[in-house]
Structure formats: structure tokens, C-alpha cells
Design an enzyme around this catalytic site. Sequence first.
Site, PDB file in Angstrom:
ATOM      1  N   LYS A 104       0.840  -1.197   0.000  1.00 44.81           N
ATOM      2  CA  LYS A 104       0.000   0.000   0.000  1.00 44.81           C
ATOM      3  C   LYS A 104       0.875   1.246   0.000  1.00 44.81           C
ATOM      4  O   LYS A 104       1.771   1.385   0.835  1.00 44.81           O
ATOM      5  CB  LYS A 104      -0.902   0.025   1.236  1.00 44.81           C
ATOM      6  CG  LYS A 104      -1.857   1.219   1.211  1.00 44.81           C
ATOM      7  CD  LYS A 104      -2.675   1.317   2.457  1.00 44.81           C
ATOM      8  CE  LYS A 104      -2.012   2.099   3.571  1.00 44.81           C
ATOM      9  NZ  LYS A 104      -1.750   3.516   3.254  1.00 44.81           N
ATOM     10  N   GLU A 123       9.004  -2.090  11.618  1.00 46.65           N
ATOM     11  CA  GLU A 123      10.045  -1.052  11.669  1.00 46.65           C
ATOM     12  C   GLU A 123       9.366   0.222  12.130  1.00 46.65           C
ATOM     13  O   GLU A 123       8.598   0.826  11.370  1.00 46.65           O
ATOM     14  CB  GLU A 123      10.677  -0.862  10.287  1.00 46.65           C
ATOM     15  CG  GLU A 123      11.332  -2.108   9.706  1.00 46.65           C
ATOM     16  CD  GLU A 123      12.611  -2.499  10.423  1.00 46.65           C
ATOM     17  OE1 GLU A 123      13.136  -1.697  11.211  1.00 46.65           O
ATOM     18  OE2 GLU A 123      13.077  -3.636  10.201  1.00 46.65           O
ATOM     19  N   CYS A 148      12.699   8.376  11.002  1.00 43.82           N
ATOM     20  CA  CYS A 148      12.574   7.463  12.143  1.00 43.82           C
ATOM     21  C   CYS A 148      13.840   7.416  12.984  1.00 43.82           C
ATOM     22  O   CYS A 148      13.787   7.377  14.205  1.00 43.82           O
ATOM     23  CB  CYS A 148      12.229   6.071  11.640  1.00 43.82           C
ATOM     24  SG  CYS A 148      13.396   5.458  10.409  1.00 43.82           S
ATOM     25  N   GLU A 167       8.648  10.599  20.446  1.00 44.16           N
ATOM     26  CA  GLU A 167       8.979  11.051  19.096  1.00 44.16           C
ATOM     27  C   GLU A 167       8.159  12.302  18.761  1.00 44.16           C
ATOM     28  O   GLU A 167       6.945  12.305  18.960  1.00 44.16           O
ATOM     29  CB  GLU A 167       8.618   9.905  18.139  1.00 44.16           C
ATOM     30  CG  GLU A 167       9.156  10.067  16.748  1.00 44.16           C
ATOM     31  CD  GLU A 167       8.835   8.842  15.868  1.00 44.16           C
ATOM     32  OE1 GLU A 167       7.726   8.304  15.971  1.00 44.16           O
ATOM     33  OE2 GLU A 167       9.717   8.459  15.081  1.00 44.16           O
TER      34      GLU A 167
HETATM   35  P1  NAD Z   1       1.475   5.660  10.605  1.00 45.59           P
HETATM   36  O1  NAD Z   1       1.694   4.540  11.560  1.00 45.59           O
HETATM   37  O2  NAD Z   1       0.444   6.670  10.922  1.00 45.59           O
HETATM   38  O3  NAD Z   1       1.095   5.085   9.150  1.00 45.59           O
HETATM   39  C1  NAD Z   1       1.928   4.175   8.460  1.00 45.59           C
HETATM   40  C2  NAD Z   1       1.109   3.452   7.426  1.00 45.59           C
HETATM   41  O4  NAD Z   1       0.177   2.613   8.102  1.00 45.59           O
HETATM   42  C3  NAD Z   1       0.293   4.355   6.505  1.00 45.59           C
HETATM   43  O5  NAD Z   1       0.420   3.873   5.183  1.00 45.59           O
HETATM   44  C4  NAD Z   1      -1.128   4.169   7.011  1.00 45.59           C
HETATM   45  O6  NAD Z   1      -2.118   4.313   6.002  1.00 45.59           O
HETATM   46  C5  NAD Z   1      -1.098   2.738   7.496  1.00 45.59           C
HETATM   47  N1  NAD Z   1      -2.109   2.386   8.515  1.00 45.59           N
HETATM   48  C6  NAD Z   1      -2.788   3.204   9.343  1.00 45.59           C
HETATM   49  N2  NAD Z   1      -3.606   2.478  10.146  1.00 45.59           N
HETATM   50  C7  NAD Z   1      -3.428   1.187   9.818  1.00 45.59           C
HETATM   51  C8  NAD Z   1      -3.960  -0.051  10.313  1.00 45.59           C
HETATM   52  N3  NAD Z   1      -4.854  -0.072  11.301  1.00 45.59           N
HETATM   53  N4  NAD Z   1      -3.521  -1.201   9.764  1.00 45.59           N
HETATM   54  C9  NAD Z   1      -2.591  -1.191   8.776  1.00 45.59           C
HETATM   55  N5  NAD Z   1      -2.068  -0.067   8.258  1.00 45.59           N
HETATM   56  C10 NAD Z   1      -2.471   1.114   8.780  1.00 45.59           C
HETATM   57  O7  NAD Z   1       2.895   6.332  10.408  1.00 45.59           O
HETATM   58  P2  NAD Z   1       3.230   7.583   9.512  1.00 45.59           P
HETATM   59  O8  NAD Z   1       2.744   8.831  10.172  1.00 45.59           O
HETATM   60  O9  NAD Z   1       2.850   7.323   8.105  1.00 45.59           O
HETATM   61  O10 NAD Z   1       4.839   7.531   9.563  1.00 45.59           O
HETATM   62  C11 NAD Z   1       5.584   8.030  10.613  1.00 45.59           C
HETATM   63  C12 NAD Z   1       6.033   6.926  11.563  1.00 45.59           C
HETATM   64  O11 NAD Z   1       6.741   5.920  10.848  1.00 45.59           O
HETATM   65  C13 NAD Z   1       7.000   7.468  12.598  1.00 45.59           C
HETATM   66  O12 NAD Z   1       6.740   6.885  13.850  1.00 45.59           O
HETATM   67  C14 NAD Z   1       8.352   6.998  12.059  1.00 45.59           C
HETATM   68  O13 NAD Z   1       9.360   6.926  13.033  1.00 45.59           O
HETATM   69  C15 NAD Z   1       7.996   5.671  11.492  1.00 45.59           C
HETATM   70  N6  NAD Z   1       8.993   5.211  10.507  1.00 45.59           N
HETATM   71  C16 NAD Z   1       9.798   4.133  10.815  1.00 45.59           C
HETATM   72  C17 NAD Z   1      10.787   3.734   9.904  1.00 45.59           C
HETATM   73  C18 NAD Z   1      11.712   2.580  10.224  1.00 45.59           C
HETATM   74  O14 NAD Z   1      12.294   2.035   9.296  1.00 45.59           O
HETATM   75  N7  NAD Z   1      11.894   2.185  11.475  1.00 45.59           N
HETATM   76  C19 NAD Z   1      10.940   4.397   8.687  1.00 45.59           C
HETATM   77  C20 NAD Z   1      10.116   5.477   8.420  1.00 45.59           C
HETATM   78  C21 NAD Z   1       9.137   5.884   9.337  1.00 45.59           C
END
Ligand code: NAD
Length: 492
Positions: free
Chosen positions: A183, A257, A291, A391
Site C-alpha cells: 500500500k 520497523e 525514524c 517522538e
Molecule cells: P502511521 O503509523 O500513521 O502510518 C503508516 C502506514 O500505516 C500508513 O500507510 C497508514 O495508512 C497505514 N495504517 C494506518 N492504520 C493502519 C492499520 N490499522 N492497519 C494497517 N495499516 C495502517 O505512520 P506515519 O505517520 O505514516 O509515519 C511516521 C512513523 O513511521 C513514525 O513513527 C516513524 O518513526 C515511522 N517510521 C519508521 C521507519 C523505520 O524504518 N523504522 C521508517 C520510516 C518511518
Amino acid sequence: MGFELPDRSVLPRHPVIVGDEPRQSGSGAMFCHLYPANGQPTGEVAGAGAADVDAAVAAARAAQPAWRAMNGDARRDLLLRYAAVLKQHAQELAALETLGNGSPVMMAGYAPMVAAQRFEYYAGWADKLRGQTLSAWNNPAHNYVDYEPYGVVGAVIPWNGPVFAAAMLLAPVLAAGNCVVIKAPELAPYSVMRMGELFLEAGFPPGVVNMLAGGPEVGAAIVGHADVDKVAFIGSGGTARKVLQSAAENLTPCCLELGGKSAVIVFEDADLAQAGQMGLSGAISVSGQGCVNGTRVLVQRSIYDQYLAVMQQIAGHIPVGDPLDPGTVMGPVISEASVQRILGIVGKAREEGARVLTGGQRLDGEYADGFYLPLTIIADVDPASSLSRHEVFGPVLAVTPFDSEEEAIALANGTDYGLGAYIHTRDLRRAHSVANQMQAGMIHVNASGEGMQPFAPFGGMKQSGFGRLGGEQGLLEFLQTRNVWMNLKAPQ
Ligand code: NAD
């Protein structure tokens, strides 16, 4: 490089790709994307619906036996071809990435090249997948291990670096012989949707990569799908808890992650100019929306004031502005909601007695319509405060003094996260010893992010997640182990 925002007419046309069928509309809701630099809508995207998720999983399932059976060298060549296609489309993908999340072209321009490197690296594994022979001790037996792909991987990624995140996941998933339903992030959908189209252009068999646009409901449908064999999720800890609940229904294994609050530890013997520059990068890089950014700066008290002065001096020269300008180092944050949330965190820190040294207010004038916040350095932050422990995901650095090596280690490990840590010292013993005591998955010594290489395992400890992407461990993440005991004893 002359970057321009893509004309609306050339935005990716296929928010849904199932098998060999790129579709211009999905069975789900339309959603609107806003360009973070001016807050204006760029267009409506047709999201996937439940029927599309079912069809995508079915297409991946149908394609997987042939993908698994394909010779490793043929799979290697396809991954290499895809890397070449990414490079050919680098400028287009970079512009779509900038349009999506507002990251400056100076950074977004690298993303397709770095993504291509991931595919090149894992192409090298596709024809070298091997098992192991184990000693059967003194039994008359032969014992060996071989590996089996999971089958269908369901992948969900965030908006902050979608091209890189997609590559970090897809390269090992595909090299290991899995098919995938992925997605695109709803806040920055275009670059990843285009990456989906490019798999077909590179000659991937239909169904190996299936792309869906959409929001949380589409993500939830993928990770909770009964016919998904492994979930790969990159995002926040809050969403990861829901992902685990959905996956629990079918006992689907997950690679998670997640976020971080990585410490930058500056010892009194550090090179202050270098450590000052690198200490700031946690707030500068993607406007602090990374992240593994080092967003908690711990500074030995003997150099505390001097270090703050160095940081302030450098901060005053960071170009903030239009992400399309190749000279821009810091662009906007992702949304109005983020602006308000981050300003709320800064306001609370002020109330709690921390000192806001730079920034702390929304940019106005020509930037008033965009989601712009300046580099914000906050000193004297209480390590027990929310700012120090959670964060922010914005351009905000929390700076705290420490006295001893032991205290620095305790402070660095004193959050629920465990993604990264950055150590600045000239003392080799101290560097190794402190690195060895960090509860974090990726450590940098006198460096600020160069370690995110294709060959290096990346992932978190504690609430920063589990599983690894990158390196051989990243490949094994998407393979299951099979052990075979072969009796060599002649029948009596
Ligand atoms: P988020 O958790 O809000 O969303 C991530 C993804 O999950 C989006 O595509 C969203 O549509 C989807 N999503 C939302 N609800 C869901 C559900 N119930 N089931 C399945 N999928 C669902 O995060 P964000 O705001 O998009 O990204 C920021 C976060 O991601 C920060 O915490 C950041 O640290 C983390 N991040 C981690 C890494 C890593 O490699 N460790 C890399 C980049 C970002």
C-alpha cells in the site's frame, strides 16, 4: 538539476495495480492529497477497496509458485533491470516524492538512486540463496537447512521517505521469492504508485508486485487478510499495535520497523564543529521527520554552553524554503495537523522551563500557506519530560546536559524506543564501550546516518520494532527455515 513539479496530467495514473491490470480507479474511497509547501490540493486519488485487496492478494498468490520456481539468475536479472529503470526515472520519481511529502529535491533527488542500490544489492542475493549443512554429530545421518519464501507478503509503508521505504522492503521480499501486495502512503502516494507501474515496465511477471493506494482501512485489510503469509510494516508504534491485533487473528508473523527517539551523545573530547553539524541533522533531515534521526542531544556539561553556541551558529545558516529549489536544505512538514501538534509540544516544553534557543514558531510571509516550521533547538530539557521521551517527528531538538559516561548511557537508554544512537568522541575505548551498551539497533560513531547501507541490517530494539531490513538478515526476514534429517543407516 532543473526540478519542476510534475504537471497534474502526468501524475501516476494507476492507484491500483492487480496482476497485469493497472486500474485508474479502485473500489474504495477517493482521497485528496495536499502539497505541503503550499497547502494546495494536487488531485484526488482513487483508493483501493476491500474487493481490490482481495483481488491483489489472489493475484500475488497465483503468481508466487512460478516466482519461487524461477531460476535465481533470472530473478537477479529482473531485479537489476528494475534498478536500471529506477535510475532512468530518477528525476521523475524525485519530483513525485517532493510533490508528495515536500522533502527538498536535494534529498528527494537521491532517493531513487539509493532505492536502486537496494535492488542491485538484493539482486546479488537472488542467485546466491543457499542452505547450510549441519553436523549430524556421530549419527549416521546427513542434516541440512534450506529456505522457503513465505509466499505472499503484505506491506504497508509511511509517507516520510516512501521511495526508500518501498525499496528497503520490496528488494529483499522479492529476492527471497515472495510476491507482495503493498500500500502506498495516503499522505504521499505518487512516487510509490509510480514505482508500482515501473515494475510492469521492467518486465516483472504480473502479480509479483501488486500496488494499492489508500488509507488506514486499506492497510488494515492487507495486514488482516487471511491469505497473507507475512506482514512487513513500517510506521508508528501506535499503528503497529493495531497491525499486531489484526495479524493475531491468523497468527501472521510480522516485521515491524517503527519510530525512535535516538540519542546523540556528545562527549567533551568530540570534534565540536563536526558534532555540532551532525547533531543538527536530526532536526534538519526531512524536517526532523525521519525514524532514526538523532533528536535527543545529550552533551557533556563541561562543553554544554560551547556546544549550544556552535549549534545556534550553524542553525542560523540552514536554508529553509521551497523544496524545489536545489539550494533548500529544509522544507515543510507533512501537514497542518503536524504543524499544530509540533507547536503544542514546543509550547508545553516552554511551560516546563526548557529554553527555546531557535525557532519555535510557524514561518509566515511567503511560507504562511505551507506547513513550515523552522529548526527549533530546545535546551535544558528535563530527561523525564514528554519532549525527551517521545517522538516529535518534526524539526525539534531536545538538548540535555550530562556529567559522566554512565549518566550518558542511562539517559540514552532511558526511553521506550531503541532505534538509533550517535556517539561523538575521539576516545576509541569509550566509543566501543558506549556503543556496546546502547539499547538500539543502529549506532553511528562520529557519523550521522551514513550507516543506512544496503548491506547493513537495520531495525529496532524495544518499542522501535522487531525484524531487520538490509543485509543478509533482511533476506532471512522473508524466508522460513526448513531442516532436513536424512537417515544414512542401512536397514538392519
Ligand atoms: P502511521 O503509523 O500513521 O502510518 C503508516 C502506514 O500505516 C500508513 O500507510 C497508514 O495508512 C497505514 N495504517 C494506518 N492504520 C493502519 C492499520 N490499522 N492497519 C494497517 N495499516 C495502517 O505512520 P506515519 O505517520 O505514516 O509515519 C511516521 C512513523 O513511521 C513514525 O513513527 C516513524 O518513526 C515511522 N517510521 C519508521 C521507519 C523505520 O524504518 N523504522 C521508517 C520510516 C518511518
